[in-house]
Structures are given as C-alpha cells and as structure tokens.
Design a protein around this motif. Structure first.
Motif, mmCIF file in Angstrom:
data_model
loop_
_atom_site.group_PDB
_atom_site.id
_atom_site.type_symbol
_atom_site.label_atom_id
_atom_site.label_comp_id
_atom_site.label_asym_id
_atom_site.label_seq_id
_atom_site.Cartn_x
_atom_site.Cartn_y
_atom_site.Cartn_z
ATOM 1 N N SER A 619 0.828 -1.194 0.000
ATOM 2 C CA SER A 619 0.000 0.000 0.000
ATOM 3 C C SER A 619 0.864 1.246 0.000
ATOM 4 C CB SER A 619 -0.936 0.007 1.212
ATOM 5 O OG SER A 619 -0.180 -0.047 2.411
ATOM 6 N N LEU A 621 1.612 4.894 1.547
ATOM 7 C CA LEU A 621 1.425 5.673 2.778
ATOM 8 C C LEU A 621 1.480 7.169 2.508
ATOM 9 C CD1 LEU A 621 3.501 3.669 5.421
ATOM 10 C CD2 LEU A 621 1.062 3.499 4.881
ATOM 11 N N THR A 629 6.403 6.825 -0.230
ATOM 12 C CA THR A 629 6.526 5.930 0.924
ATOM 13 C C THR A 629 5.529 4.781 0.775
ATOM 14 O OG1 THR A 629 7.143 7.789 2.325
ATOM 15 C CG2 THR A 629 6.472 5.747 3.429
ATOM 16 N N LEU A 630 6.064 3.521 0.790
ATOM 17 C CA LEU A 630 5.245 2.316 0.649
ATOM 18 C C LEU A 630 5.278 1.524 1.955
ATOM 19 C CD1 LEU A 630 6.702 1.093 -2.760
ATOM 20 C CD2 LEU A 630 4.828 2.661 -2.416
ATOM 21 N N ALA A 631 4.330 0.606 2.061
ATOM 22 C CA ALA A 631 4.309 -0.315 3.202
ATOM 23 C C ALA A 631 3.928 -1.701 2.702
ATOM 24 C CB ALA A 631 3.327 0.145 4.268
ATOM 25 N N SER A 633 2.708 -4.938 4.326
ATOM 26 C CA SER A 633 2.159 -5.277 5.642
ATOM 27 C C SER A 633 1.471 -6.631 5.599
ATOM 28 C CB SER A 633 1.162 -4.210 6.094
ATOM 29 O OG SER A 633 1.732 -2.928 6.021
ATOM 30 N N ILE A 680 14.452 1.799 4.771
ATOM 31 C CA ILE A 680 13.443 0.802 5.135
ATOM 32 C C ILE A 680 13.431 0.670 6.653
ATOM 33 C CG2 ILE A 680 15.101 -1.082 4.771
ATOM 34 C CD1 ILE A 680 12.670 -2.851 4.018
ATOM 35 N N ARG A 683 8.158 -2.163 11.435
ATOM 36 C CA ARG A 683 7.213 -1.892 12.513
ATOM 37 C C ARG A 683 6.391 -3.159 12.736
ATOM 38 N NH1 ARG A 683 5.012 3.896 10.167
ATOM 39 N NH2 ARG A 683 6.989 5.049 10.333
ATOM 40 N N SER A 691 4.903 -4.669 9.436
ATOM 41 C CA SER A 691 4.856 -3.730 8.324
ATOM 42 C C SER A 691 6.263 -3.221 8.050
ATOM 43 C CB SER A 691 3.917 -2.571 8.644
ATOM 44 O OG SER A 691 3.915 -1.644 7.573
ATOM 45 N N VAL A 693 8.129 -0.419 6.132
ATOM 46 C CA VAL A 693 7.885 0.888 5.537
ATOM 47 C C VAL A 693 9.117 1.296 4.728
ATOM 48 C CG1 VAL A 693 7.329 3.289 5.989
ATOM 49 C CG2 VAL A 693 6.370 1.495 7.443
ATOM 50 N N GLU A 695 10.798 4.075 2.061
ATOM 51 C CA GLU A 695 10.771 5.417 1.473
ATOM 52 C C GLU A 695 11.783 5.470 0.336
ATOM 53 O OE1 GLU A 695 11.611 8.539 4.132
ATOM 54 O OE2 GLU A 695 11.193 10.139 2.694
#
Length: 711
Positions: A619, A621, A629-631, A633, A680, A683, A691, A693, A695
């Motif tokens: 997804s 972000l 910025t992707l995630a 998850s 990267i 989380r 997740s 994350v 960038e």
C-alpha cells in the motif's frame, strides 16, 4: 475624520446586508438541501429500476428452471431455516438468504422468486453497495434476500427471525399502502452495521398479489457529520421532518440517538427550533424560503430535501451579522490608521533624505578632516543652503590636501622601511607554505593507511559471509548426496531383480518407490542450495550492471504479486496490491521487484502457519514531489521485540534448517539503501502483524563508487 468615515461605512454596509442576507441564505440552504438529498434521489430511482427488472425477469423465468436452480443454490439447514448452501456463500460478490418455510420447503412461486432475487442481486448488488449500505428483497413468507458487502445475514438469522413486522413490510401492506407508492422509513440505528440508517421501499406485487418489497438501506452518518461541519461559526444547520421530529442537530446528537432518531420537537422545548419548524410548515409548498423570526433575533432559511419528507434548515443570528458589520467598520478604521502611518513614514523618509543625510555627510567629512584624512567631496546636487555649505567645505578640504603634499618625502622614507618589513613577511609565508606541504603529504599517507585498513576489514567481512554461505550449503548438498546414493542403491536392486528373472511386482515397486523418494529428497536439497547461491549472488551484485528506466510502481508490484501467487509458499494467504496507478519512478525495476518479492515471500513463510489464512498488502502511505513511501504489511503473527533489531543482518533466520537462509531481508536492506537510494524501517506488534515501511526517491541518483563497493 477616520471615525466619521467608519460610521458612514457601517451604516452603508448595514443597508446592503439587509437586502443581501436573505438572498445569500436562500442560495446557501438551496445548495445544501440539494447536496444532502442527492443520495436519496439516487436510491429512490435505483429501487424503482430494480423493481421493474425483478418483474421482467420473474415473467420470463420458467418454473422448471427455477426449481432446478433453487435446489442447486439453497438447502434447509439443521435449525429448520432455508439458507444458501455453504459452498455458495460469498458475501463479497453474492447476496445471502434466509427463509422460514418448514420441512416441506417453499412452493414453486417462492422458489422462482428466490432464484430471481438471487440472480438480480448477485449481478447488480456489488455495483450498488456502496454507495448504498445494502440492497434487498423481502418475502411475505418471512424471508429476506440481501446483499451487504461482508455481512452474512442468512447465517445470523435464527428460527425466530421474522421480518414481517419491520417498517419495510408494514409500510408495503396493501391495507396500509393501497396506492402501492414507494415510501421512506423513519431513521433507525442498525446494530449490525453500527450506523444510523434510513430505507427507501418499493412494494412488490406479482401476478395479482403482494409478494414482498424491494429496498435500499442508506447510512446517514455522513449527513450528520456534514450538518456539524457545514455551518459557519455562530450559525446553525439542522434537519427537521415534516411530521415534527428533529432528524439532525450538531449539538443534540445524543438526545436524537436516545430517541431512536425520532426526537419530537414538542419534547425538545427549544423555541428557536420550534419557530423554524412553524415557519417551514406554514409556508406550504417545497420552494426554498427565508424569513426572520418574530423577535427579529434570527434569520431562518429552509428547503426540502429530495427523498424523505425532510427540511434542511439554516439559522443565522442577527447578532452574528451585526458583529461582522462591526468587524468591517473596524477594518476600515484600521486601514485608515495604516494609511496615516504610511504617510507619516513617507514624510519621515523625505526629511531624512533632504535634511538629515546631508547634515550627516558634512559631519562625517568634518570628522575625517579632523582625524587627518582627506574626505571625499560631498557634492550635494540640490540648490539649497546645505548645498552651498557643502561646496565651501569641499574648497577648504582641497586647500588642506595641498598643505599635506609637503609631507610626501617623509612618507617615501617610511615606504622603504615598509618594503623591508614586507620582504621579511614573504620569507615567513614561504616557510609556512613548506610546512603546509609536509602536513598534506602526511595527511595523504594517513588516508591511504586508513583506506587499506577499511579494505582489510571489508575483506574480513566478505570472508565471514563466504564461510556462512559454505556452512549453509554443506547440509543440503550432503543430504542431496546421501539421497542420490540411496536412489542409486534402490535402482541397482531393481535392475538385479530384473536380470535374475525372478521379478516380483511388490518388491520391484518398493525399490522404485524408495528411489523416487530419494530423488525427490535430493531434488529438494539441490533447489535449496541453488536458492541460497542465488541469494548470495544478490547480496554481492555489481551496481555497474544495473538497468535503469522509468516504470509504473503499481505495474511492477502487480507483476511481482502475480508471479508469487503461483509459488508453493503462497498458501491460502491473499496478496493484495493497493497502489494507485500513475506513480512513475525513474529507478531500477529489477532490484525493486526483488525487494517486493523478498518481502512478500518473507511474510508468506514467516507470518502465517501452514494452514493459516491472512492477508499481505502493498500500500501507499505518502507521496510528495520527490519521494514516495510504501508499506508491505501482513496481519500474521508479528515479530518479537527482541528479534526486530536483527532481521536485516545476514544469515539471521528463525527457520534455520527448515529452508530459511537468513539472506532475504539483508538483500532487501542492501538493495533499498545502496541501489534504490531509499530507507526501510520495520514496525511490528506480536500477534497483530508486521509492516516494512520503505521510502524511495522518485528519481534515483546515479550509483557511485561507494555504493558499488558496499554492494
């Protein structure tokens, strides 16, 4: 004078406001009512269209086809309720159903209506929900066919479930609705959906008798939120029904909820709300209007909302209008004061330029002259007393300069002394230059020594990495060799039996089965070795060989996910790409795809048990002009806090000896940082999922020597 101007402006604006406020308020309430009623109009038109389509399909369907289709779709469950067969339940794409019809089962009419309702809602339900909360067909035989995405109404029904007394059915009864008109239910709170609803209903008559209803449920929570946010500060927006109930009010939401959405104005006891209701009721017709309250304290505007018999009402206190007028007068007074201050400032600048600055230049020249320096000529251009004074001063300064010329001989002697001193300073500078060259040579030698130490340390780390890979390769290759020897022995035994002529089928098949199992085991270990070698190659990949181009973020991600779905590790986990189209990166699609592959496969392998189901999503972000910025998850088991700081280290794995090499996330980290120029972060909460994350820059910088050596 400024005060008089402000009072005149206040009086003028008051006269204009008295004419413009009703017109502006009428336009505002008209637009607000149209916006609030848009969804209701669509719902009413949609229900009428569904009813017409239902009747058309019911007339053309054959009874035999309906009975056969009914048997394939529905069955009587153990509790006596007729529902969809479990294999047919799909709350995302098809409606659910329940019917209280006993052991004998429904007759041919009910079966045909059930099949028509199922096919109609299966085809059109997903397109109607949203914008509507649900679409359904009620049956007079105590049954319901309903499509509401993600909710299984059939499974939640019990043998005591009875929709016959619902407002949707009572309002469709021919005795209460002989004209067979569409109608709207009162506002109610749906406990299943946890939202406030209102329903539009079309009575359904077929072959001369009442058989049910067709309807939509529409949530009005967004309408409540819009009521709270729409009004200007100091004004009030609300919705009142024609039968005298308060439907929405920004300060009375809790009281409306306690009254189940039907708070009577007589119970409310608010004179202002009561006055607004009386004005709207006495006006007659549905044309938007504006009026002033009897005491002159409020301006009240109202307009009818399409669909339910409701009015959208806006109340503006006269005190708020007066406050705005006073504010305008204050602005006029403030602008006047600002203009006055600006004029004084300009006057000050003129005096400063014409008087203060010339005097200051003359005083400065006097100071220079008294200090023994030759002042620059003042040369004022203006024809004034100050200009004449400056000219006299310039003449005096010239005479003093001529008197000083006699001192030049003494100055020449002083200059020779200065030259001697300058030569001495040059020798000192030359010595300093020599010292700086030595320092630079020593610094260069120190830098080379430091680089050699860094290179040795890097080679030591690479040796450790090679040793780790060799250790990991030893086990699968040894297992593969043992399995191959076993297969060879089994095949040799089978060949010996065949050569002897005394071949027994059971013995021969046993040897062949043993050979097949050994070969399968050997093949699995060899594949594991190949995967480990491939991962090791990825860790040490050369940046100079990367292919850079522009690519769409969503397209590459979907290609990766489509390939992963065919891998054995995909399990029963849903892998979803939730990225908008049109995000273009000028970067390296190969390394980016490898990062997505490793992260998704890591989630499939580590986040879920063998038989578990779940979801992995890619997804977006955040997005700016230069970065995205992707995630990645998952909703799996999560990662323990003690392990989260080690996941990016090479050869760290929780599945050692079970197919995990420990290089996947290390490759991800190296690729994101060294190749893609991003960052990267992990989380994770145990039990709730993880997740990653990422960038990334939209335009990656060219790879440099430092990045290549790191890779």
């Amino acid at each position: 004078m400024l005060l008089v101007l402000a009072m005149i402006a206040y009086a003028s604006v008051s006269v204009v406001a008295a004419d413009e406020v009703p017109r502006i308020l009428q336009s505002t309430v008209t637009l607000r009512a149209a916006q609030q009623g848009q969804g209701f109009s669509q719902a009413q038109a949609s229900v009428a269209r569904l009813k017409a389509e239902w009747l058309r399909r019911a007339e053309v369907m054959q009874t035999g086809d309906a009975e056969q289709r009914f048997s394939a779709l529905f069955e009587r469950w153990d509790d006596g309720v007729w529902r969809l067969r479990p294999a047919k339940v799909d709350t995302a794409l098809a409606p659910t159903f329940y019917l209280q019809h006993g052991i004998a089962g429904p007759d041919a009419s009910v079966q045909l209506r059930a099949v028509v309702s199922y096919e109609l809602l299966r085809e059109q339900g997903p397109a109607l929900v949203p914008p509507f909360f649900s679409t359904y067909v009620d049956f007079v035989e105590k049954g319901l066919m309903v499509y509401s995405r993600g909710i299984d109404w059939g499974r939640s029904a019990t043998p005591e479930s009875d929709n016959h007394d619902y407002p949707t059915m009572t309002g469709s009864d021919p005795q209460r609705n002989p004209a067979r008109r569409a109608f709207w239910t009162p506002v109610y709170h749906d406990a299943e959906a946890k939202a406030w609803m209102v329903s539009v209903i079309e009575p359904l008559d077929w072959r001369g008798r009442w058989v049910g209803t067709v309807g939509h449920d529409i949530t009005v929570d967004s309408l409540y939120a819009a009521i709270s946010a729409a009004a200007e500060p100091g004004s009030l927006s609300m919705i009142i029904s024609r039968d005298g109930h308060l439907i929405a009010h920004p300060q009375l939401h809790e009281r409306i909820a306690k009254a189940q959405g039907q708070l009577s104005l007589s119970q409310l006891g608010d004179p202002m709300v009561e006055a607004a209701y009386r004005l709207a009721l006495d006006s007659g017709g549905d044309r938007p209007q504006v009026a002033r309250s009897a005491d002159g304290r409020y301006w009240i505007g109202w307009a009818r909302i399409a669909g339910p018999d409701w009015w959208s009402v806006t109340v503006v206190p006269q005190s708020q209008i007066d406050a705005r007028l006073r504010g305008g007068s204050y602005w006029i007074l403030g602008v006047g004061l600002l203009c006055l201050g600006l004029m004084l400032w300009l006057l000050r600048r003129i005096i400063r330029r014409r008087v203060h600055q010339p005097l200051r230049r003359i005083a400065s020249a006097l100071d220079e002259l008294s200090a023994g320096r030759d002042p620059a000529p003042i040369k004022l251009q203006a024809a004034s007393d100050l200009a004449r004074l400056a000219a006299a001063f310039d003449s005096m300064a010239a005479q003093i300069a001529m008197q000083r010329s006699a001192q030049q001989a003494h100055a020449a002697a002083l200059e020779r002394e200065v030259q001697v001193r300058t030569q001495a300073e040059a020798e000192v500078r030359e010595l300093n230059t020599s010292l700086e060259a030595r320092v630079q040579r020593r610094s260069a030698e120190l830098q080379r020594t430091q680089e050699e130490l860094v290179q040795k340390e890097t080679l030591a780390g690479l040796g450790s990495l090679v040793a780790g890979v060799s250790h990991e390769l030893n086990t699968p290759l040894g297992n593969a060799l043992i399995a191959a020897d076993t297969a060879d022995a089994a095949l040799a035994a089978a060949i010996a039996q065949m050569d002897s002529g005394a071949v027994r089928r059971r013995s021969l098949m046993g040897e062949l089965e043993r050979a097949r199992e050994a070969l399968a085991l050997s093949l699995g270990n060899l594949r594991r070795s190949a995967a480990l070698v491939r991962d090791f190659k990825q860790v040490s990949m050369d940046r100079a060989s990367l292919q850079r181009r522009s690519f769409d973020l969503r397209t590459v991600s979907e290609e990766v996910v489509n390939l992963i779905r065919y891998t054995p590790s995909a399990k029963a986990v849903l892998v979803r790409v939730d990225l908008p189209a049109g995000i273009v990166l000028d970067s390296y699609p190969g390394p980016f795809g490898q990062v997505m592959t490793n992260l998704v496969q890591n989630a499939l392998v580590h986040a879920f048990d063998e038989a578990a189901t779940g979801e992995v999503s890619i997804s977006l972000l955040a997005q700016s002009d230069t970065r995205v910025t992707l995630a990645v998850s998952d909703n799996g088991c999560g990662i323990a806090p003690a392990l989260q700081s080690q996941v990016f280290k090479p050869f760290f794995t929780t599945r050692l000896g079970r197919g995990g090499s420990g290089l996947g996330l290390h490759i991800v980290y190296s690729t994101v940082v060294n190749v893609l120029g991003g960052s990267i972060v992990l989380r994770s909460t145990p039990g709730l999922g993880s997740s990653f994350v990422i960038e990334l820059p939209l335009v990656v910088s060219e790879p440099g020597p430092a990045a290549s050596s790191e890779a």
